[in-house]
Write an enzyme that holds these catalytic residues in place. Structure first.
Site, PDB file in Angstrom:
ATOM      1  N   HIS A 209      39.721  42.569  40.867  1.00 12.00           N
ATOM      2  CA  HIS A 209      40.490  41.332  40.689  1.00 12.00           C
ATOM      3  C   HIS A 209      41.291  41.275  39.400  1.00 12.00           C
ATOM      4  O   HIS A 209      42.078  40.364  39.198  1.00 12.00           O
ATOM      5  CB  HIS A 209      39.563  40.112  40.743  1.00 12.00           C
ATOM      6  CG  HIS A 209      38.737  39.947  39.504  1.00 12.00           C
ATOM      7  ND1 HIS A 209      37.629  40.711  39.241  1.00 12.00           N
ATOM      8  CD2 HIS A 209      38.878  39.124  38.435  1.00 12.00           C
ATOM      9  CE1 HIS A 209      37.112  40.362  38.085  1.00 12.00           C
ATOM     10  NE2 HIS A 209      37.854  39.406  37.560  1.00 12.00           N
TER      11      HIS A 209
HETATM   12  C1  UD1 Z   1      38.965  34.364  36.251  1.00 11.10           C
HETATM   13  C2  UD1 Z   1      38.729  34.807  34.799  1.00 11.10           C
HETATM   14  C3  UD1 Z   1      38.178  36.234  34.794  1.00 11.10           C
HETATM   15  C4  UD1 Z   1      36.954  36.352  35.688  1.00 11.10           C
HETATM   16  C5  UD1 Z   1      37.333  35.886  37.092  1.00 11.10           C
HETATM   17  C6  UD1 Z   1      36.201  35.958  38.068  1.00 11.10           C
HETATM   18  C7  UD1 Z   1      40.322  33.929  33.119  1.00 11.10           C
HETATM   19  C8  UD1 Z   1      41.446  34.295  32.225  1.00 11.10           C
HETATM   20  N1  UD1 Z   1      39.977  34.830  34.043  1.00 11.10           N
HETATM   21  O1  UD1 Z   1      39.977  35.223  36.790  1.00 11.10           O
HETATM   22  O2  UD1 Z   1      37.800  36.556  33.459  1.00 11.10           O
HETATM   23  O3  UD1 Z   1      36.545  37.698  35.719  1.00 11.10           O
HETATM   24  O4  UD1 Z   1      37.764  34.507  36.981  1.00 11.10           O
HETATM   25  O5  UD1 Z   1      36.654  35.598  39.344  1.00 11.10           O
HETATM   26  O6  UD1 Z   1      39.760  32.867  32.977  1.00 11.10           O
HETATM   27  N2  UD1 Z   1      41.944  31.239  43.383  1.00 11.10           N
HETATM   28  C9  UD1 Z   1      41.627  30.671  44.584  1.00 11.10           C
HETATM   29  N3  UD1 Z   1      40.487  29.926  44.665  1.00 11.10           N
HETATM   30  C10 UD1 Z   1      39.671  29.721  43.592  1.00 11.10           C
HETATM   31  C11 UD1 Z   1      40.031  30.297  42.360  1.00 11.10           C
HETATM   32  C12 UD1 Z   1      41.166  31.064  42.276  1.00 11.10           C
HETATM   33  O7  UD1 Z   1      42.328  30.827  45.572  1.00 11.10           O
HETATM   34  O8  UD1 Z   1      38.645  29.028  43.732  1.00 11.10           O
HETATM   35  C13 UD1 Z   1      43.172  32.065  43.299  1.00 11.10           C
HETATM   36  C14 UD1 Z   1      44.354  31.260  42.820  1.00 11.10           C
HETATM   37  O9  UD1 Z   1      45.485  31.683  43.475  1.00 11.10           O
HETATM   38  C15 UD1 Z   1      44.470  31.628  41.362  1.00 11.10           C
HETATM   39  C16 UD1 Z   1      43.959  33.067  41.352  1.00 11.10           C
HETATM   40  O10 UD1 Z   1      42.969  33.126  42.363  1.00 11.10           O
HETATM   41  O11 UD1 Z   1      45.754  31.506  40.865  1.00 11.10           O
HETATM   42  C17 UD1 Z   1      43.373  33.475  40.031  1.00 11.10           C
HETATM   43  O12 UD1 Z   1      42.372  32.538  39.621  1.00 11.10           O
HETATM   44  P1  UD1 Z   1      42.118  32.291  38.046  1.00 11.10           P
HETATM   45  O13 UD1 Z   1      41.009  31.329  37.839  1.00 11.10           O
HETATM   46  O14 UD1 Z   1      43.413  31.985  37.377  1.00 11.10           O
HETATM   47  O15 UD1 Z   1      41.718  33.734  37.515  1.00 11.10           O
HETATM   48  P2  UD1 Z   1      40.758  34.846  38.116  1.00 11.10           P
HETATM   49  O16 UD1 Z   1      41.599  36.016  38.477  1.00 11.10           O
HETATM   50  O17 UD1 Z   1      39.820  34.314  39.154  1.00 11.10           O
END
Ligand code: UD1
Length: 312
Positions: A209
């Site tokens: 991821h």
């Molecule tokens: C975040 C953390 C990362 C951790 C990871 C575990 C930061 C900078 N990054 O990254 O350190 O390893 O979580 O998963 O805080 N999304 C969904 N549903 C959700 C959450 C996210 O669809 O419940 C999608 C959204 O499109 C979002 C993308 O995933 O934009 C990324 O989510 P985000 O929380 O920004 O970062 P992660 O890549 O999950």
């Protein structure tokens, strides 16, 4: 005697298993602690958040900020705006944050401004790679913290080298591994292997991821080609993070034969899956540590790691 009011913050998936054993311990010491749980809502999907609360036996949060996704600046700013009034009205003695996600830094920054003491669990880890958003979050959160609770000796050394006074540093070990051992007997009841017709030791597990691995279509497609090669000899199970699913789709890529893409799993199902894998390939910091704890071979799909204890 006045109880110590501790507001613990969770935001994203890797936070839940770190905060669960701490909340349990604080609730067991009700004469000492008055704990409060704040969920920023950085992760909001049932499969990224709700399923974990259920599996880990966590109570519902006392406050749910619902900040959702966005750029780093948007997400950090939204957590700050939403948590400020909650902390002002709850007036905890301590804010407890874990790990290195955007919610960790945002809440520590607000608490420090409100003169609420900050305790950081998993302090001191360093990848020395500032292109990772998490490295910036780790550095700044540690700077803002009054109490730095570290998992390992390398973390103590990193903090001392940065000039953090030794009296602020306490090595407490790895709370995520506490969760792991607590959950092992429950995970053993999961039917995940039967559901996917898997035999212990007869498959590998992949998770992916990190922006460095999934945001560039060329890098992502090269990784999928490597998995395709390995999958010819060892079938691979791949619970796909929502961010990765989006990137695969927008790059017009498809999963090769032998790489079985499935929905993200809850904590117990996933634990039962990877602990029976022949090997794990991952860019997750947490899974690097968990596989190390149980002796499952792990290939870390990164150029560096803030968790050197996981490397042999
Ligand atoms: C975040 C953390 C990362 C951790 C990871 C575990 C930061 C900078 N990054 O990254 O350190 O390893 O979580 O998963 O805080 N999304 C969904 N549903 C959700 C959450 C996210 O669809 O419940 C999608 C959204 O499109 C979002 C993308 O995933 O934009 C990324 O989510 P985000 O929380 O920004 O970062 P992660 O890549 O999950």
């Amino acid at each position: 005697m006045k109880r110590i009011k501790v507001a613990a913050v969770v935001g994203a998936r890797p936070n839940f298993m770190k905060v669960a054993p701490i909340m349990r311990a604080m609730r067991a010491q009700a004469g000492w602690f008055d704990p409060l749980l704040i969920h920023t809502g950085q992760h909001y999907d049932e499969r990224m958040s709700g399923a974990f609360f259920a599996d880990l036996g966590m109570q519902r949060p006392d406050a749910d900020l619902g900040v959702g996704s966005g750029t780093h600046a948007e997400q950090t700013a939204r957590v700050m705006l939403a948590i400020e009034p909650v902390l002002q009205s709850a007036a905890p003695d301590w804010l407890l944050v874990v790990g290195d996600v955007n919610s960790t830094l945002a809440s520590a920054l607000v608490a420090a401004r409100l003169r609420i003491r900050v305790a950081h669990v998993e302090a001191g880890l360093r990848s020395f790679d500032r292109s990772m958003p998490e490295e910036i979050n780790r550095l700044l959160t540690d700077r803002l913290s009054d109490l730095l609770l570290t998992p390992s000796r390398d973390a103590d050394q990193n903090l001392l080298a940065e000039g953090v006074p030794a009296e602020k540093i306490v090595r407490v070990g790895n709370v995520m591994i506490d969760s792991l051992y607590h959950q092992l007997p429950h995970a053993a009841l999961s039917s995940i292997l039967d559901r996917y017709r898997l035999k212990p030791g007869g498959f590998g597990v992949v998770t992916l991821h990190r922006p460095a691995n999934v945001d560039d279509p060329q890098v992502l497609s090269r990784l999928l080609a490597v998995f395709a090669e390995i999958a010819r000899e060892l079938p691979l199970v791949f619970p796909v993070h929502p961010r990765t699913a989006m990137r695969i789709e927008s790059a017009g890529l498809t999963l090769p034969a032998g790489l079985m893409g499935i929905e993200p799993l809850g904590y117990r199902d996933f634990l039962q899956l990877w602990r029976h894998a022949r090997l794990v390939m991952t860019d997750s910091g947490g899974l690097q540590e968990e596989t190390t704890a149980l002796g499952v071979p792990c290939l870390t799909l990164r150029e560096n790691t803030e968790r050197p204890v996981t490397i042999i």
